[in-house]
Design a protein around this motif. Structure first.
Motif, PDB file in Angstrom:
ATOM      1  N   PRO A 102       9.450 -24.660  25.727  1.00  0.00           N
ATOM      2  CA  PRO A 102      10.317 -24.257  26.826  1.00  0.00           C
ATOM      3  C   PRO A 102      11.733 -23.999  26.322  1.00  0.00           C
ATOM      4  O   PRO A 102      12.269 -24.758  25.521  1.00  0.00           O
ATOM      5  N   GLY A 103      12.312 -22.924  26.791  1.00  0.00           N
ATOM      6  CA  GLY A 103      13.677 -22.612  26.415  1.00  0.00           C
ATOM      7  C   GLY A 103      13.825 -21.807  25.139  1.00  0.00           C
ATOM      8  O   GLY A 103      14.921 -21.389  24.812  1.00  0.00           O
ATOM      9  N   SER A 104      12.739 -21.559  24.388  1.00  0.00           N
ATOM     10  CA  SER A 104      12.860 -20.779  23.158  1.00  0.00           C
ATOM     11  C   SER A 104      13.100 -19.313  23.485  1.00  0.00           C
ATOM     12  O   SER A 104      12.681 -18.815  24.521  1.00  0.00           O
ATOM     13  N   TYR A 105      13.796 -18.617  22.609  1.00  0.00           N
ATOM     14  CA  TYR A 105      14.093 -17.205  22.786  1.00  0.00           C
ATOM     15  C   TYR A 105      13.926 -16.508  21.448  1.00  0.00           C
ATOM     16  O   TYR A 105      14.412 -16.999  20.419  1.00  0.00           O
ATOM     17  N   THR A 106      13.244 -15.368  21.448  1.00  0.00           N
ATOM     18  CA  THR A 106      13.041 -14.608  20.221  1.00  0.00           C
ATOM     19  C   THR A 106      14.049 -13.472  20.145  1.00  0.00           C
ATOM     20  O   THR A 106      14.075 -12.601  21.015  1.00  0.00           O
ATOM     21  N   PHE A 107      14.874 -13.496  19.124  1.00  0.00           N
ATOM     22  CA  PHE A 107      15.862 -12.449  18.924  1.00  0.00           C
ATOM     23  C   PHE A 107      15.213 -11.228  18.276  1.00  0.00           C
ATOM     24  O   PHE A 107      14.157 -11.321  17.648  1.00  0.00           O
ATOM     25  N   THR A 108      15.856 -10.086  18.413  1.00  0.00           N
ATOM     26  CA  THR A 108      15.362  -8.851  17.827  1.00  0.00           C
ATOM     27  C   THR A 108      15.219  -9.014  16.313  1.00  0.00           C
ATOM     28  O   THR A 108      16.158  -9.453  15.644  1.00  0.00           O
ATOM     29  N   PRO A 109      14.047  -8.680  15.751  1.00  0.00           N
ATOM     30  CA  PRO A 109      13.881  -8.780  14.300  1.00  0.00           C
ATOM     31  C   PRO A 109      14.942  -7.967  13.570  1.00  0.00           C
ATOM     32  O   PRO A 109      15.227  -6.818  13.923  1.00  0.00           O
ATOM     33  N   GLY A 110      15.564  -8.582  12.583  1.00  0.00           N
ATOM     34  CA  GLY A 110      16.585  -7.900  11.797  1.00  0.00           C
ATOM     35  C   GLY A 110      17.953  -7.860  12.439  1.00  0.00           C
ATOM     36  O   GLY A 110      18.849  -7.168  11.925  1.00  0.00           O
ATOM     37  N   ALA A 111      18.139  -8.583  13.545  1.00  0.00           N
ATOM     38  CA  ALA A 111      19.462  -8.598  14.183  1.00  0.00           C
ATOM     39  C   ALA A 111      20.512  -9.117  13.214  1.00  0.00           C
ATOM     40  O   ALA A 111      20.276 -10.081  12.473  1.00  0.00           O
ATOM     41  N   SER A 118      -0.041 -13.097  28.727  1.00  0.00           N
ATOM     42  CA  SER A 118       1.140 -13.911  28.487  1.00  0.00           C
ATOM     43  C   SER A 118       2.306 -13.012  28.116  1.00  0.00           C
ATOM     44  O   SER A 118       2.125 -11.953  27.518  1.00  0.00           O
ATOM     45  N   GLY A 119       3.524 -13.410  28.495  1.00  0.00           N
ATOM     46  CA  GLY A 119       4.697 -12.597  28.209  1.00  0.00           C
ATOM     47  C   GLY A 119       5.312 -12.931  26.863  1.00  0.00           C
ATOM     48  O   GLY A 119       4.936 -13.894  26.190  1.00  0.00           O
ATOM     49  N   GLY A 120       6.288 -12.130  26.470  1.00  0.00           N
ATOM     50  CA  GLY A 120       7.038 -12.394  25.258  1.00  0.00           C
ATOM     51  C   GLY A 120       8.158 -13.379  25.520  1.00  0.00           C
ATOM     52  O   GLY A 120       8.404 -13.795  26.660  1.00  0.00           O
ATOM     53  N   THR A 121       8.860 -13.760  24.468  1.00  0.00           N
ATOM     54  CA  THR A 121       9.929 -14.753  24.588  1.00  0.00           C
ATOM     55  C   THR A 121      11.307 -14.145  24.346  1.00  0.00           C
ATOM     56  O   THR A 121      12.241 -14.834  23.957  1.00  0.00           O
ATOM     57  N   GLY A 122      11.441 -12.853  24.582  1.00  0.00           N
ATOM     58  CA  GLY A 122      12.722 -12.165  24.459  1.00  0.00           C
ATOM     59  C   GLY A 122      12.532 -10.700  24.784  1.00  0.00           C
ATOM     60  O   GLY A 122      11.395 -10.218  24.925  1.00  0.00           O
ATOM     61  N   PHE A 123      13.630  -9.960  24.903  1.00  0.00           N
ATOM     62  CA  PHE A 123      13.521  -8.526  25.153  1.00  0.00           C
ATOM     63  C   PHE A 123      12.750  -7.839  24.023  1.00  0.00           C
ATOM     64  O   PHE A 123      11.958  -6.921  24.264  1.00  0.00           O
ATOM     65  N   ALA A 124      12.985  -8.273  22.792  1.00  0.00           N
ATOM     66  CA  ALA A 124      12.351  -7.623  21.640  1.00  0.00           C
ATOM     67  C   ALA A 124      10.852  -7.840  21.604  1.00  0.00           C
ATOM     68  O   ALA A 124      10.125  -7.037  21.011  1.00  0.00           O
ATOM     69  N   THR A 125      10.360  -8.912  22.225  1.00  0.00           N
ATOM     70  CA  THR A 125       8.926  -9.215  22.180  1.00  0.00           C
ATOM     71  C   THR A 125       8.287  -9.115  23.559  1.00  0.00           C
ATOM     72  O   THR A 125       7.223  -9.673  23.790  1.00  0.00           O
ATOM     73  N   ALA A 126       8.941  -8.395  24.483  1.00  0.00           N
ATOM     74  CA  ALA A 126       8.398  -8.243  25.828  1.00  0.00           C
ATOM     75  C   ALA A 126       6.995  -7.648  25.764  1.00  0.00           C
ATOM     76  O   ALA A 126       6.742  -6.691  25.033  1.00  0.00           O
ATOM     77  N   ARG A 127       6.080  -8.207  26.536  1.00  0.00           N
ATOM     78  CA  ARG A 127       4.684  -7.767  26.520  1.00  0.00           C
ATOM     79  C   ARG A 127       4.508  -6.610  27.494  1.00  0.00           C
ATOM     80  O   ARG A 127       4.910  -6.691  28.652  1.00  0.00           O
ATOM     81  N   PRO A 128       3.911  -5.502  27.061  1.00  0.00           N
ATOM     82  CA  PRO A 128       3.749  -4.351  27.955  1.00  0.00           C
ATOM     83  C   PRO A 128       2.779  -4.654  29.101  1.00  0.00           C
ATOM     84  O   PRO A 128       1.725  -5.261  28.902  1.00  0.00           O
ATOM     85  N   VAL A 129       3.139  -4.218  30.297  1.00  0.00           N
ATOM     86  CA  VAL A 129       2.249  -4.259  31.457  1.00  0.00           C
ATOM     87  C   VAL A 129       2.446  -2.974  32.251  1.00  0.00           C
ATOM     88  O   VAL A 129       3.508  -2.372  32.233  1.00  0.00           O
ATOM     89  N   GLY A 130       1.397  -2.570  32.949  1.00  0.00           N
ATOM     90  CA  GLY A 130       1.468  -1.447  33.866  1.00  0.00           C
ATOM     91  C   GLY A 130       1.040  -1.909  35.239  1.00  0.00           C
ATOM     92  O   GLY A 130       1.115  -3.103  35.569  1.00  0.00           O
ATOM     93  N   GLN A 131       0.577  -0.974  36.051  1.00  0.00           N
ATOM     94  CA  GLN A 131       0.146  -1.362  37.393  1.00  0.00           C
ATOM     95  C   GLN A 131      -1.043  -2.301  37.297  1.00  0.00           C
ATOM     96  O   GLN A 131      -1.992  -2.064  36.546  1.00  0.00           O
TER      97      GLN A 131
END
Length: 464
Positions: A62-71, A242-255
């Protein structure tokens, strides 16, 4: 809780930005699995401690966040004189102390609109109040404010990633012309909210982007009418995602109807590709759980646009019975939405990846146990795909306002990488090939694929 305003009162990127991001994540996942197979044969060793906010996509803390790789790591300064330069071709990591005010510098051309989203990540064990948060503003060389916005913890009283956007919009009365501009990031701390954890710095992710002007002048008024009716709820069997843990790892979803399980304090990110002309509606529901009591802001659903600008959010109080909350109706994606007044309309101004972010309040554990809790995300996308406007140049990153066939496919399958990874997994499952051999084959295949891709990109570049 949000605030925004404008005025004093208140180089192209490299090709395939999102595709490269997904490739990096897919490679990391495969390499991690292969190394994990090797590690399983070795005696266990103690795991090293991770710094605050340094979680990975597979890290379910809980509370972890994944930063953009190579930031790139950059330090903010207390004044503008020696402020570090931010380049829209890169994403940056920084940190913000309690009661901090930090400056960063940008060089902007006259014709481009600049967007500078800042995501603040409080420590998972921080004690926070509803009004704790961040405020960001973009200022010209004379100190005049172009725009400001804020983001706060809100009723959930639970530490979570907070994102606010500073911007310089071309064509407005203030902050025009090419030159040096300054990003100011301020920590908002309520008096009396700080236990020891609250005094720790908050990690920052800064992801600047620029949007060029149009090749030809067009309408400067927002669409007068659009279908604002709430659509009928989707029905059917939920699919696990399941979702990602940051904007960089956001899991794709559609309708569709998507199901995940969250423990109190967790935040998960999803990515919905929206073409020009398409319209998004989303809601989130929390299943029932044994226990008695009430938790305000137990589940929060937030929506951000492709430059991570806040669009809307919804939250629900919880008594142990199933509840759901829906985002307000949103217009179809149109360039001219930017001329509207409501923030929920003006933010739906370009195509690209829109981000749905779920957060389950840490306070839920005190009344209803440690979980995990079943959460259902309903996503509906309607409207006809349309051609976008003709820009006079390229945005940076270059495909930030683009939706590809790969993006649309990923929204249905949930995959974030290419077919190579699936073939590798089958090889590992069958056995007969050593882990080290498989790893060498994978890396070799990626090298060949990268060279072919580089050749194709060079071949497609226009010549003078």
């Amino acid at each position: 809780m949000r605030g925004r305003g404008g005025g004093t009162a208140a180089g192209a990127g490299s090709a395939g930005w999102r595709a490269r991001r997904r490739a990096v994540l897919a490679r990391g996942a495969v390499i991690g699995l292969l190394l994990g197979l090797s590690a399983a044969l070795a005696p266990p060793t103690p795991a090293p401690a991770l710094p605050a906010g340094a979680g990975t996509a597979a890290d379910a803390r809980p509370g972890s966040y994944t930063f953009t790789p190579g930031a790139r790591t950059v330090a903010g300064t207390k004044g503008t004189t020696d402020a570090a330069l931010l380049d829209p071709r890169h994403t940056y990591r920084s940190s913000l102390p309690r009661n901090g005010r930090l400056y960063y510098r940008l060089r902007l051309p006259a014709a481009d609109t600049a967007y500078v989203p800042v995501t603040a990540v409080p420590p998972a064990d921080a004690t926070v109040s509803a009004t704790d948060g961040i405020r960001v503003s973009l200022r010209d060389a004379n100190g005049g404010s172009c725009f400001y916005a804020s983001a706060r913890i809100g009723a959930g009283l639970s530490p979570r990633p907070l994102t606010a956007l500073a911007q310089r919009e071309a064509g407005k009365a203030l902050c025009q012309g090419a030159g040096t501009y300054y990003l100011l990031v301020e920590r908002l701390d309520a008096e009396g909210s700080g236990a020891a954890a609250a005094s720790e710095p908050w990690d920052l992710e800064i992801a600047p982007a620029t949007e060029p002007g149009l090749a030809e002048a067009g309408p400067t008024t927002a669409p007068r009418t659009w279908d604002s009716a709430t659509p009928e709820p989707l029905t059917g069997t939920p699919r696990d995602r399941s979702g990602g843990t940051g904007f960089a790892t956001a899991r794709p979803v559609g309708q569709g109807i998507w199901r995940t399980r969250l423990t109190p304090g967790e935040t998960r990110f999803y990515e919905v590709p929206l073409d020009w002309g398409r319209q998004l509606h989303a809601s989130a529901g929390l299943d029932g759980a044994p226990g008695h009591g009430y938790v305000g802001g137990a589940l929060n659903l937030s929506l951000y646009n492709p430059v991570r600008d806040y669009v809307d959010d919804a939250s629900l109080g919880y008594t142990g019975t199933p509840r759901s909350a829906a985002l307000a109706p949103l217009p179809p994606v149109e360039y001219t939405n930017r001329y509207a007044v409501p923030a929920g309309v003006t933010s739906v101004r370009f195509a690209g990846a829109y981000y749905l972010v779920l957060h389950l309040s840490a306070r839920l554990a005190d009344t209803f146990g440690p979980g995990p809790f079943d959460v259902t995300l309903r996503v509906r996308v309607r409207g006809q795909r349309q051609a976008g406007p003709a820009y006079a140049g390229r945005p940076v990153p270059d495909d930030v306002f683009t939706v590809t066939d790969e993006d649309r496919d990923a929204a249905l399958t949930g995959n974030t990488g290419g077919g190579t990874d699936g073939r590798v997994m089958r090889l590992v499952a069958v056995g007969g090939i050593g882990t080290g051999t498989v790893l060498l084959l994978v890396l070799g295949g990626w090298t060949v694929a990268a060279r072919r891709a580089h050749t194709r990109v060079n071949a497609q570049k226009p010549t003078a």
